[in-house]
Design a protein around this motif. Structure first.
Motif, PDB file in Angstrom:
ATOM      1  N   MET A  43      28.389  74.498   8.571  1.00 50.07           N
ATOM      2  CA  MET A  43      28.164  73.659   9.565  1.00 50.07           C
ATOM      3  C   MET A  43      29.589  72.705   9.928  1.00 50.07           C
ATOM      4  O   MET A  43      30.170  72.298   8.966  1.00 50.07           O
ATOM      5  CB  MET A  43      27.054  72.486   9.254  1.00 50.07           C
ATOM      6  CG  MET A  43      26.868  71.765  10.373  1.00 50.07           C
ATOM      7  SD  MET A  43      25.352  70.912  10.266  1.00 50.07           S
ATOM      8  CE  MET A  43      23.893  72.008  10.500  1.00 50.07           C
ATOM      9  N   LEU A  44      29.841  72.871  11.232  1.00 45.47           N
ATOM     10  CA  LEU A  44      30.989  72.009  11.654  1.00 45.47           C
ATOM     11  C   LEU A  44      30.536  70.812  12.129  1.00 45.47           C
ATOM     12  O   LEU A  44      29.590  70.689  12.954  1.00 45.47           O
ATOM     13  CB  LEU A  44      31.837  72.956  12.431  1.00 45.47           C
ATOM     14  CG  LEU A  44      32.994  72.210  13.052  1.00 45.47           C
ATOM     15  CD1 LEU A  44      34.098  72.210  12.242  1.00 45.47           C
ATOM     16  CD2 LEU A  44      33.582  72.961  14.441  1.00 45.47           C
ATOM     17  N   ILE A  45      31.066  69.628  11.773  1.00 46.19           N
ATOM     18  CA  ILE A  45      30.756  68.392  12.474  1.00 46.19           C
ATOM     19  C   ILE A  45      32.095  67.715  12.833  1.00 46.19           C
ATOM     20  O   ILE A  45      33.143  67.820  12.372  1.00 46.19           O
ATOM     21  CB  ILE A  45      30.276  67.453  11.232  1.00 46.19           C
ATOM     22  CG1 ILE A  45      29.051  67.813  10.654  1.00 46.19           C
ATOM     23  CG2 ILE A  45      29.909  65.873  11.902  1.00 46.19           C
ATOM     24  CD1 ILE A  45      28.520  66.708   9.585  1.00 46.19           C
ATOM     25  N   GLU A  46      31.622  67.542  14.333  1.00 40.46           N
ATOM     26  CA  GLU A  46      32.974  66.991  14.961  1.00 40.46           C
ATOM     27  C   GLU A  46      32.647  65.660  15.636  1.00 40.46           C
ATOM     28  O   GLU A  46      31.492  65.661  16.340  1.00 40.46           O
ATOM     29  CB  GLU A  46      33.511  68.023  16.166  1.00 40.46           C
ATOM     30  CG  GLU A  46      34.405  67.261  16.833  1.00 40.46           C
ATOM     31  CD  GLU A  46      34.755  68.015  18.306  1.00 40.46           C
ATOM     32  OE1 GLU A  46      35.853  68.172  18.767  1.00 40.46           O
ATOM     33  OE2 GLU A  46      33.498  68.533  18.987  1.00 40.46           O
ATOM     34  N   LEU A  47      33.083  64.514  15.427  1.00 40.28           N
ATOM     35  CA  LEU A  47      33.153  63.233  16.157  1.00 40.28           C
ATOM     36  C   LEU A  47      34.214  63.435  17.219  1.00 40.28           C
ATOM     37  O   LEU A  47      35.500  63.339  16.830  1.00 40.28           O
ATOM     38  CB  LEU A  47      33.238  62.092  15.240  1.00 40.28           C
ATOM     39  CG  LEU A  47      33.290  60.717  15.886  1.00 40.28           C
ATOM     40  CD1 LEU A  47      31.760  60.486  16.603  1.00 40.28           C
ATOM     41  CD2 LEU A  47      33.329  59.608  15.083  1.00 40.28           C
ATOM     42  N   SER A  48      33.859  63.100  18.612  1.00 42.09           N
ATOM     43  CA  SER A  48      34.918  63.190  19.558  1.00 42.09           C
ATOM     44  C   SER A  48      34.588  62.092  20.677  1.00 42.09           C
ATOM     45  O   SER A  48      33.254  61.729  20.988  1.00 42.09           O
ATOM     46  CB  SER A  48      34.818  64.579  20.291  1.00 42.09           C
ATOM     47  OG  SER A  48      35.548  64.400  21.110  1.00 42.09           O
ATOM     48  N   HIS A  49      35.711  61.535  21.053  1.00 39.28           N
ATOM     49  CA  HIS A  49      35.291  60.547  22.295  1.00 39.28           C
ATOM     50  C   HIS A  49      35.624  61.273  23.735  1.00 39.28           C
ATOM     51  O   HIS A  49      35.521  60.566  24.504  1.00 39.28           O
ATOM     52  CB  HIS A  49      36.389  59.546  22.011  1.00 39.28           C
ATOM     53  CG  HIS A  49      35.990  58.566  20.832  1.00 39.28           C
ATOM     54  ND1 HIS A  49      35.002  57.645  21.036  1.00 39.28           N
ATOM     55  CD2 HIS A  49      36.363  58.548  19.859  1.00 39.28           C
ATOM     56  CE1 HIS A  49      35.075  57.026  19.847  1.00 39.28           C
ATOM     57  NE2 HIS A  49      35.823  57.621  19.113  1.00 39.28           N
ATOM     58  N   ASP A  50      35.878  62.867  23.567  1.00 37.71           N
ATOM     59  CA  ASP A  50      36.064  63.256  24.693  1.00 37.71           C
ATOM     60  C   ASP A  50      34.608  64.092  25.158  1.00 37.71           C
ATOM     61  O   ASP A  50      33.784  63.824  24.394  1.00 37.71           O
ATOM     62  CB  ASP A  50      36.868  64.630  24.401  1.00 37.71           C
ATOM     63  CG  ASP A  50      38.209  64.240  24.034  1.00 37.71           C
ATOM     64  OD1 ASP A  50      39.055  63.251  24.464  1.00 37.71           O
ATOM     65  OD2 ASP A  50      38.935  64.904  23.210  1.00 37.71           O
ATOM     66  N   GLY A  53      31.944  60.872  25.651  1.00 39.46           N
ATOM     67  CA  GLY A  53      32.113  60.364  24.450  1.00 39.46           C
ATOM     68  C   GLY A  53      31.611  58.911  24.370  1.00 39.46           C
ATOM     69  O   GLY A  53      31.543  58.243  25.331  1.00 39.46           O
ATOM     70  N   PRO A  54      31.231  58.567  23.083  1.00 44.00           N
ATOM     71  CA  PRO A  54      31.570  59.405  21.938  1.00 44.00           C
ATOM     72  C   PRO A  54      30.405  60.299  21.628  1.00 44.00           C
ATOM     73  O   PRO A  54      29.250  60.106  21.928  1.00 44.00           O
ATOM     74  CB  PRO A  54      31.517  58.237  20.781  1.00 44.00           C
ATOM     75  CG  PRO A  54      30.714  57.096  21.238  1.00 44.00           C
ATOM     76  CD  PRO A  54      31.039  57.211  22.614  1.00 44.00           C
ATOM     77  N   ASN A  55      30.790  61.292  20.729  1.00 39.47           N
ATOM     78  CA  ASN A  55      29.848  62.599  20.740  1.00 39.47           C
ATOM     79  C   ASN A  55      29.792  62.955  19.116  1.00 39.47           C
ATOM     80  O   ASN A  55      30.938  63.207  18.552  1.00 39.47           O
ATOM     81  CB  ASN A  55      30.087  63.735  21.574  1.00 39.47           C
ATOM     82  CG  ASN A  55      29.702  63.381  23.016  1.00 39.47           C
ATOM     83  OD1 ASN A  55      28.810  63.057  23.550  1.00 39.47           O
ATOM     84  ND2 ASN A  55      30.874  63.564  23.988  1.00 39.47           N
ATOM     85  N   LEU A  56      28.782  63.048  18.643  1.00 44.03           N
ATOM     86  CA  LEU A  56      28.535  63.636  17.219  1.00 44.03           C
ATOM     87  C   LEU A  56      28.085  64.707  17.521  1.00 44.03           C
ATOM     88  O   LEU A  56      26.913  65.008  17.893  1.00 44.03           O
ATOM     89  CB  LEU A  56      27.955  62.731  16.217  1.00 44.03           C
ATOM     90  CG  LEU A  56      27.742  63.304  14.684  1.00 44.03           C
ATOM     91  CD1 LEU A  56      29.178  63.351  14.195  1.00 44.03           C
ATOM     92  CD2 LEU A  56      26.933  62.461  14.194  1.00 44.03           C
ATOM     93  N   CYS A  57      29.048  66.031  17.024  1.00 46.86           N
ATOM     94  CA  CYS A  57      28.179  67.383  17.204  1.00 46.86           C
ATOM     95  C   CYS A  57      28.055  67.809  15.782  1.00 46.86           C
ATOM     96  O   CYS A  57      28.853  67.885  15.042  1.00 46.86           O
ATOM     97  CB  CYS A  57      29.141  68.137  18.231  1.00 46.86           C
ATOM     98  SG  CYS A  57      29.463  67.581  19.760  1.00 46.86           S
ATOM     99  N   PHE A  58      26.887  68.566  15.639  1.00 50.37           N
ATOM    100  CA  PHE A  58      26.598  69.390  14.343  1.00 50.37           C
ATOM    101  C   PHE A  58      26.510  70.806  14.880  1.00 50.37           C
ATOM    102  O   PHE A  58      25.662  71.213  15.810  1.00 50.37           O
ATOM    103  CB  PHE A  58      25.276  68.940  13.631  1.00 50.37           C
ATOM    104  CG  PHE A  58      25.071  67.794  13.047  1.00 50.37           C
ATOM    105  CD1 PHE A  58      26.150  67.091  13.157  1.00 50.37           C
ATOM    106  CD2 PHE A  58      24.168  67.540  12.083  1.00 50.37           C
ATOM    107  CE1 PHE A  58      26.104  65.467  12.290  1.00 50.37           C
ATOM    108  CE2 PHE A  58      24.485  66.394  11.240  1.00 50.37           C
ATOM    109  CZ  PHE A  58      25.304  65.477  11.465  1.00 50.37           C
ATOM    110  N   GLY A 103      38.945  67.934  13.114  1.00 53.48           N
ATOM    111  CA  GLY A 103      39.658  66.695  13.074  1.00 53.48           C
ATOM    112  C   GLY A 103      39.420  65.772  12.108  1.00 53.48           C
ATOM    113  O   GLY A 103      38.829  66.374  10.928  1.00 53.48           O
ATOM    114  N   ALA A 104      39.383  64.493  12.122  1.00 57.28           N
ATOM    115  CA  ALA A 104      39.526  63.670  11.142  1.00 57.28           C
ATOM    116  C   ALA A 104      38.015  63.506  10.399  1.00 57.28           C
ATOM    117  O   ALA A 104      37.060  63.597  11.025  1.00 57.28           O
ATOM    118  CB  ALA A 104      39.768  62.230  11.422  1.00 57.28           C
ATOM    119  N   LYS A 105      38.138  63.396   8.947  1.00 55.18           N
ATOM    120  CA  LYS A 105      36.578  63.428   8.385  1.00 55.18           C
ATOM    121  C   LYS A 105      36.095  62.216   8.562  1.00 55.18           C
ATOM    122  O   LYS A 105      36.966  61.179   8.349  1.00 55.18           O
ATOM    123  CB  LYS A 105      36.714  63.569   6.939  1.00 55.18           C
ATOM    124  CG  LYS A 105      35.463  63.732   6.250  1.00 55.18           C
ATOM    125  CD  LYS A 105      35.444  64.221   4.749  1.00 55.18           C
ATOM    126  CE  LYS A 105      34.260  63.836   3.991  1.00 55.18           C
ATOM    127  NZ  LYS A 105      34.230  64.059   2.717  1.00 55.18           N
TER     128      LYS A 105
END
Length: 138
Positions: free
Chosen positions: A1-8, A15-20, A58-60
């Protein structure tokens, strides 16, 4: 599973968006990891960032799921961490979505103003998007 926190913008949400993002199997593992959060007899915590099947784009960022009676905060910033602090009855609802996502490829926008959670009156700072439609990420 990829987790991404993005302000885009992600999935048309500013954003901000947290995607699983992952596969049905990833969401099965997630459901198994967080089922204890539905226990009404004790406060619980699961640090999603530490699970063996999770990686970051991106950043953890530490992603922490807390279960505490009476809490109603869905996806908010606490220092550099992203925290979900919810009553077990709310975790029960999220658990059901993760199980459903383990059966088939689908996307759910688990936000306080979306149909899946609008009836719960939750406080939220970060959009939460879950998609089990990404076999290429496994």
């Amino acid at each position: 599973m990829l987790i991404e926190l993005s302000h885009d913008v992600r999935f048309s949400f500013d954003g901000p968006n947290l995607c699983f993002l992952g596969t049905p199997e990833d969401f099965k593992l997630l459901a198994m990891a967080m089922v204890d959060l539905t226990d009404h007899t004790a406060d619980r915590q699961v640090i999603i960032s530490d699970l063996h099947f999770v990686r970051f784009e991106g950043a953890k960022t530490n992603v922490i799921f807390n279960s505490k009676k009476g809490d109603d905060r869905l996806a908010f910033f606490d220092g550099g961490d992203v925290v979900f602090s919810l009553d077990p009855k709310y975790w029960d609802r999220l658990f059901r979505f993760f199980v459903l996502m383990s059966w088939d490829m689908r996307t759910h926008y688990l936000n306080c103003n979306e149909r899946e959670l609008i009836d719960l009156d939750l406080d939220q700072e970060i959009n939460f998007i879950c998609a089990s439609e990404y076999p290429q990420l496994s």
